[in-house]
Design a protein around this motif. Structure first.
Motif, short mmCIF file in Angstrom:
data_model
loop_
_atom_site.label_atom_id
_atom_site.label_comp_id
_atom_site.label_asym_id
_atom_site.label_seq_id
_atom_site.Cartn_x
_atom_site.Cartn_y
_atom_site.Cartn_z
N GLY A 1 0.86 -1.28 -0.12
CA GLY A 1 0.07 -0.11 -0.05
C GLY A 1 0.95 1.40 -0.08
O GLY A 1 0.74 2.03 0.87
N LYS B 1 -15.27 8.80 9.46
CA LYS B 1 -16.00 8.86 8.39
C LYS B 1 -17.59 9.00 9.21
O LYS B 1 -17.63 7.98 10.17
CB LYS B 1 -16.00 7.43 7.55
CG LYS B 1 -16.96 7.37 6.35
CD LYS B 1 -16.40 6.31 5.36
CE LYS B 1 -17.39 5.11 5.01
NZ LYS B 1 -18.09 4.57 5.86
N THR C 1 -2.99 5.81 5.57
CA THR C 1 -2.11 4.84 5.76
C THR C 1 -1.09 4.88 4.52
O THR C 1 -0.21 3.70 4.55
CB THR C 1 -2.67 3.43 6.00
OG1 THR C 1 -3.28 3.28 4.72
CG2 THR C 1 -3.71 3.42 6.98
N GLY C 2 -0.89 5.80 3.77
CA GLY C 2 0.15 5.52 2.76
C GLY C 2 -0.28 5.03 1.47
O GLY C 2 0.67 4.91 0.59
N MET C 3 -1.48 4.69 1.42
CA MET C 3 -2.00 3.80 0.46
C MET C 3 -2.50 4.69 -0.77
O MET C 3 -2.32 4.36 -2.09
CB MET C 3 -3.23 3.11 0.61
CG MET C 3 -3.56 1.93 -0.14
SD MET C 3 -4.91 1.17 0.57
CE MET C 3 -6.45 2.12 -0.28
N CYS C 4 -2.93 5.95 -0.67
CA CYS C 4 -3.40 6.72 -1.83
C CYS C 4 -2.42 7.93 -2.41
O CYS C 4 -2.41 8.06 -3.46
CB CYS C 4 -4.94 7.42 -1.61
SG CYS C 4 -4.82 8.68 -0.48
N GLY C 5 -1.55 8.44 -1.70
CA GLY C 5 -0.75 9.29 -1.87
C GLY C 5 -1.61 10.69 -2.36
O GLY C 5 -0.77 11.73 -2.81
N ALA C 6 -2.68 10.91 -1.79
CA ALA C 6 -3.24 12.26 -2.31
C ALA C 6 -2.74 13.37 -1.31
O ALA C 6 -2.77 14.40 -1.55
CB ALA C 6 -4.78 12.07 -1.58
N GLU D 1 -17.36 10.79 3.66
CA GLU D 1 -16.07 10.59 3.07
C GLU D 1 -15.15 10.57 4.18
O GLU D 1 -15.30 10.80 5.36
CB GLU D 1 -15.59 11.88 2.08
CG GLU D 1 -15.72 13.06 3.10
CD GLU D 1 -15.34 14.49 2.16
OE1 GLU D 1 -14.56 14.32 1.13
OE2 GLU D 1 -15.90 15.54 2.76
N ARG D 2 -13.82 10.13 3.78
CA ARG D 2 -12.78 9.85 4.80
C ARG D 2 -12.08 11.04 5.21
O ARG D 2 -11.49 11.80 4.22
CB ARG D 2 -11.97 8.67 4.65
CG ARG D 2 -12.42 7.36 4.77
CD ARG D 2 -11.57 6.21 4.26
NE ARG D 2 -10.47 6.14 4.91
CZ ARG D 2 -10.37 4.95 5.92
NH1 ARG D 2 -11.19 4.19 6.18
NH2 ARG D 2 -9.11 4.83 6.68
N VAL E 1 -7.22 10.08 1.73
CA VAL E 1 -8.07 9.15 1.62
C VAL E 1 -8.12 8.13 2.86
O VAL E 1 -8.88 8.04 3.60
CB VAL E 1 -8.55 8.45 0.40
CG1 VAL E 1 -9.62 7.52 0.42
CG2 VAL E 1 -8.39 9.81 -0.75
N ASP E 2 -7.00 7.16 2.84
CA ASP E 2 -7.00 6.13 3.66
C ASP E 2 -5.90 6.63 4.85
O ASP E 2 -6.25 6.29 5.98
CB ASP E 2 -6.37 5.25 2.99
CG ASP E 2 -4.87 5.30 2.49
OD1 ASP E 2 -4.85 6.04 1.61
OD2 ASP E 2 -4.00 4.76 3.17
N ILE F 1 -4.99 16.84 2.17
CA ILE F 1 -6.22 15.88 1.65
C ILE F 1 -5.71 14.54 1.72
O ILE F 1 -4.61 13.83 1.50
CB ILE F 1 -6.55 16.14 0.39
CG1 ILE F 1 -7.28 17.56 -0.08
CG2 ILE F 1 -7.61 15.19 -0.18
CD1 ILE F 1 -7.76 17.98 -1.31
N GLU G 1 -5.20 6.10 -5.68
CA GLU G 1 -6.14 6.94 -4.80
C GLU G 1 -7.40 7.04 -5.83
O GLU G 1 -8.42 6.94 -5.28
CB GLU G 1 -5.47 8.39 -5.01
CG GLU G 1 -6.58 9.53 -4.71
CD GLU G 1 -5.89 10.95 -4.79
OE1 GLU G 1 -4.90 11.18 -4.87
OE2 GLU G 1 -6.64 11.73 -4.44
#
Lengths: 495, 277
Positions: A267, B37, B218-223, B43-44, B215-216, B213, A287
């Motif tokens: 992840g 949420k 935990t490092g997953m999305c990179g937003a 949304e998270r 989303v998760d 911003i 994302e």
């Protein structure tokens, strides 16, 4: 072990019902049947919605396809299956018309048959090892389609069998991450009498099956049914629980957990680190897909926003790139492009995914590599510079290395870019356990036989060990780790 | 599911929620955040933990109304449930005894600043805090900040309370006056940018806590990615605190506006559906 399996398969094959079926039809008649075609939703229609693309075989199709299987004395297909499904047996049950038992056979070794029947790359696993391919030069028996058929039939029948569970042995095991590897571990251990709790960081169970793989390839309800099955077998699930943050392994030990499986996944998305990559409108595939799949962002009733770009470029050539570009198309993109630095031949995505993407109108800009992104005054990406490539000598991966063509740079107008060039292991658990031995790539080092890490009683598998692979390889790791955990706990009890 | 046990409006736009989350309450340290949420369709969003009580198993979150989710949160009451709360996330603040620590908080950034100021105080530092708000009404947590600071300077844009001026004016006064060993700046990105420019002039090491911003978480999305010292970092797993002198604030401000259009449209829909602005 291998010999025992061979012996078991032999005994199974000698069962009277199998012998009878083999005799029921001549081999020549079987091999003369052409491989079934998976019915698909019309490309123009499906590109506008999230309905599943593959519709599944009809009963007649499945019966006919099952007859193709020769029930070989030496079923090489099984050697290609990471979870060792007894493939001839389940197919012969289909031929017999006993679809429910076919599903039971699948579930003996596979926790998620409806999932695997849809997303496994059978063409490089069981099917490539099929007698038809190996010896006859014909198309393989459609093992994947049949797996899906049996699992779907069982689900739709309302007669879902819950595999037998051994008497509780009193040992508590914690599974960290509810993706394919974790669910496979949980599925085996619960059958063997363990008390299993799966800890999940997100608010939904399923990991990449939920946040990553889109609805049109793997509907969430399918995943939920398989998870519900595990729940009925007694597996406990805790969402919103990040092991290493909400509680550490030491704390869980003090709460009675004896062994641990880390299946926390890959992840952490990779970026290319080229100029302009942090402009808005540029996302990781993680994302983008998470917003759409997990958070339902394309539905106005849900609060999470998403870009429904008009000119969308997806960077990469893997399954995730295909999932992203096909999602973009469904969100209304007029132009949805794959930008990939090698040629179609080297593309790691499944052939079926590429075919589906092409049918849906996705453009493939192969042998092209992004160099830089540009943005308007608000920082919103509006253009990218790409360079054409040609293929040189093979590199360490065995694929021909892409070489830039000097002076071939040109520009493409884009308003959304999705970077799908791979993922790195998630750092949260490793950083909470300094004693865990890691590779230079940030993956957890394990004993390949038992999947045990450098910390006794802590096992790992899936992408946190492999650094980015498939659902089924992760499940194979999970099954191996389950055996490793079983041996570990038993050895501990003897002391 | 996590129950809201207490709700208080700190001013017309800022709500304080005390939420049952025993595991998080016992683990959290200054600097940590949670992702929440509200319900199935929510949304998270990331929120820094302003306070926690391991005894009662509660955490305190302070939220400014800016869009749909924060507006919905401000309408929730004690007894209501949040569907998901996960944490504690991010790296905790590295707290040690350094000497004098200058804390600067702007607007709702005072909430995440509070536990950090308190931790530095408990570690034996002299803590001087500069709080800034547009006006008296919008200033939050003054009492709590006073309780853990040796000195507090209050700045308001309109001079309705404390002194008139920006947070940097108050900081500069301290930096001119005495040796500061560490500065902490939390608030709107633009405020942190100028706070960092100010401390850079005096060569004072400064940390900023970034609110991007996510989303998760935990490092997953990179937003949440930001450039720090020319390298892309993820606020959720590499931060949320960074060397304030190395953060590319302009990029961060640009990225924070990445969903402005969608969020405005969502807010308009929300208001059109009969929800008060």
């Amino acid at each position: 072990m291998a010999e025992q399996v061979q012996e078991y398969l032999k005994v199974e094959r000698q069962q009277p019902w199998r012998e009878e079926l083999r005799k029921a039809m001549k081999a020549k008649e079987r091999t003369d049947i052409t491989r079934v075609k998976m019915p698909e939703e019309d490309p123009h229609f499906r590109a506008t919605n999230s309905n599943e693309v593959n519709l599944g075989l009809t009963k007649e199709m499945a019966l006919q396809e099952a007859r193709r299987c020769l029930d070989c004395a030496n079923p090489t297909c099984i050697t290609g299956c990471p979870v060792n499904i007894n493939i001839p047996k389940f197919i012969k049950r289909i031929e017999q018309g006993d679809f429910l038992d076919a599903a039971r056979v699948l579930k003996d070794t596979n926790t998620l048959p409806a999932v695997c029947g849809r997303v496994c790359p059978q063409e490089v696993q069981c099917e490539v090892n099929c007698f038809y391919v190996q010896k006859l030069g014909k198309e393989a028996v459609a093992i994947g389609h049949l797996e899906r058929f049996a699992a779907d039939y069982e689900r739709d029948s309302g007669n879902i069998s819950v595999p037998e569970v051994a008497e509780k042995n009193g040992a508590k095991v914690a599974v960290i991450g509810s993706g394919p590897s974790g669910l496979a571990v949980a599925g085996d251990l619960i059958k063997w009498g363990y008390d299993v709790t799966v800890f999940e960081a997100l608010h939904e169970i399923g990991g990449v099956l939920k946040y990553g793989i889109p609805e049109f390839r793997l509907p969430n309800v399918i995943v939920d049914v398989e998870i519900d099955n595990l729940r009925r077998m007694g597996v406990k699930f805790e969402t919103n629980f990040i092991v290493g943050k909400t509680a550490g392994i030491e704390e869980l030990k003090s709460e009675g957990f004896e062994a641990f499986f880390i299946g926390s996944g890959a992840g952490l998305p990779n970026f290319m680190n080229i100029p302009g990559e942090n402009y808005t409108g540029i996302f990781s595939s993680n994302e983008y897909l998470t917003r759409v799949n997990l958070m339902n962002a394309s539905n106005d009733e849900y609060d999470t926003p998403v870009y429904s770009g008009n000119h969308v470029a997806v960077i990469g050539g893997g399954n995730t790139a295909m999932d992203s570009v096909r999602t973009a198309k469904r969100l209304g993109a007029e132009k949805a492009m794959i930008i990939y630095r090698r040629s179609l031949e080297e593309m790691p995505a499944r052939v079926e995914e590429v075919k589906h993407a092409m049918e849906e109108g996705v453009e493939f800009l192969n042998l092209n590599n992004p160099l830089e992104y540009y943005a308007d005054e608000r920082g919103q990406v509006n253009r990218m510079k790409v360079q054409k490539m040609e293929l040189g000598e093979p590199d360490s991966s065995g694929r021909r290395r892409p070489v830039p063509l000097e002076g071939s740079e040109y520009f493409i107008d884009v308003d959304t870019v999705i970077v799908a060039i791979g993922v790195s292991p998630n750092p949260i658990i490793p950083s909470s356990m300094p004693e865990l031995e890691m590779s230079d790539w940030g993956t957890i080092k394990v004993n390949k036989e038992t999947m045990e890490s450098s910390v006794p009683g802590v096992f790992a598998g899936g992408d946190i060990v492999r650094g980015g692979a498939t659902v089924i390889l992760a499940m194979g790791d999970g099954r191996k780790a389950a055996r490793g955990i079983d041996e570990y706990v038993k050895a501990r009890k003897k002391k | 599911m996590n129950r809201i046990v207490e709700k208080e409006m700190l001013n017309k736009n800022v709500v304080k929620l005390v939420i049952e989350a025993p595991r998080i309450a016992s683990k959290r340290m200054a600097g940590h955040f949670v992702i929440i949420k509200i319900d199935e369709k929510g949304e998270r969003i990331p929120l820094t933990i302003a306070d926690a009580d391991p005894e009662t198993g509660t955490i305190t979150l302070i939220i400014q109304r800016v869009g749909v989710t924060s507006h919905k949160l401000s309408l929730m009451e004690a007894g209501d449930m949040l569907e998901d709360v996960v944490g504690p996330l991010g790296h905790a603040t590295e707290v040690e005894k350094l000497g004098t620590v200058l804390c600067a908080g702007g607007g709702v950034g005072i909430a995440p600043l509070l536990p950090i100021a308190r931790s530095f105080k408990e570690a034996g530092n002299r803590v001087i805090t500069v709080l800034a708000a547009r006006n008296r009404e919008l200033l939050i947590l003054e009492e709590e900040i006073r309780a853990c600071s040796d000195e507090v300077i209050i700045m308001t844009d309109d001079g309705s309370y404390g002194r008139q001026g920006l947070v940097t004016h108050g900081m500069e006064e301290i930096l001119e006056r005495e040796k500061v060993h560490l500065a902490v700046a939390i608030g709107p990105a633009i405020m942190m940018k100028f706070a960092a420019l100010t401390t850079a002039k005096y060569n004072v090491k400064t940390i900023a806590s970034l609110n991007t911003i996510m989303v998760d978480g935990t490092g997953m999305c990179g937003a949440c990615r930001v450039s720090v010292g020319g390298k892309t970092k993820f606020v959720c797993v590499d931060g949320p605190e960074f060397d304030a002198h190395l953060v590319d604030y302009d990029e961060m401000i640009m990225r924070l506006g990445g969903y402005d259009k969608q969020e405005r449209e969502a807010y308009d829909r929300y208001v059109a559906a009969g929800n008060g602005a």
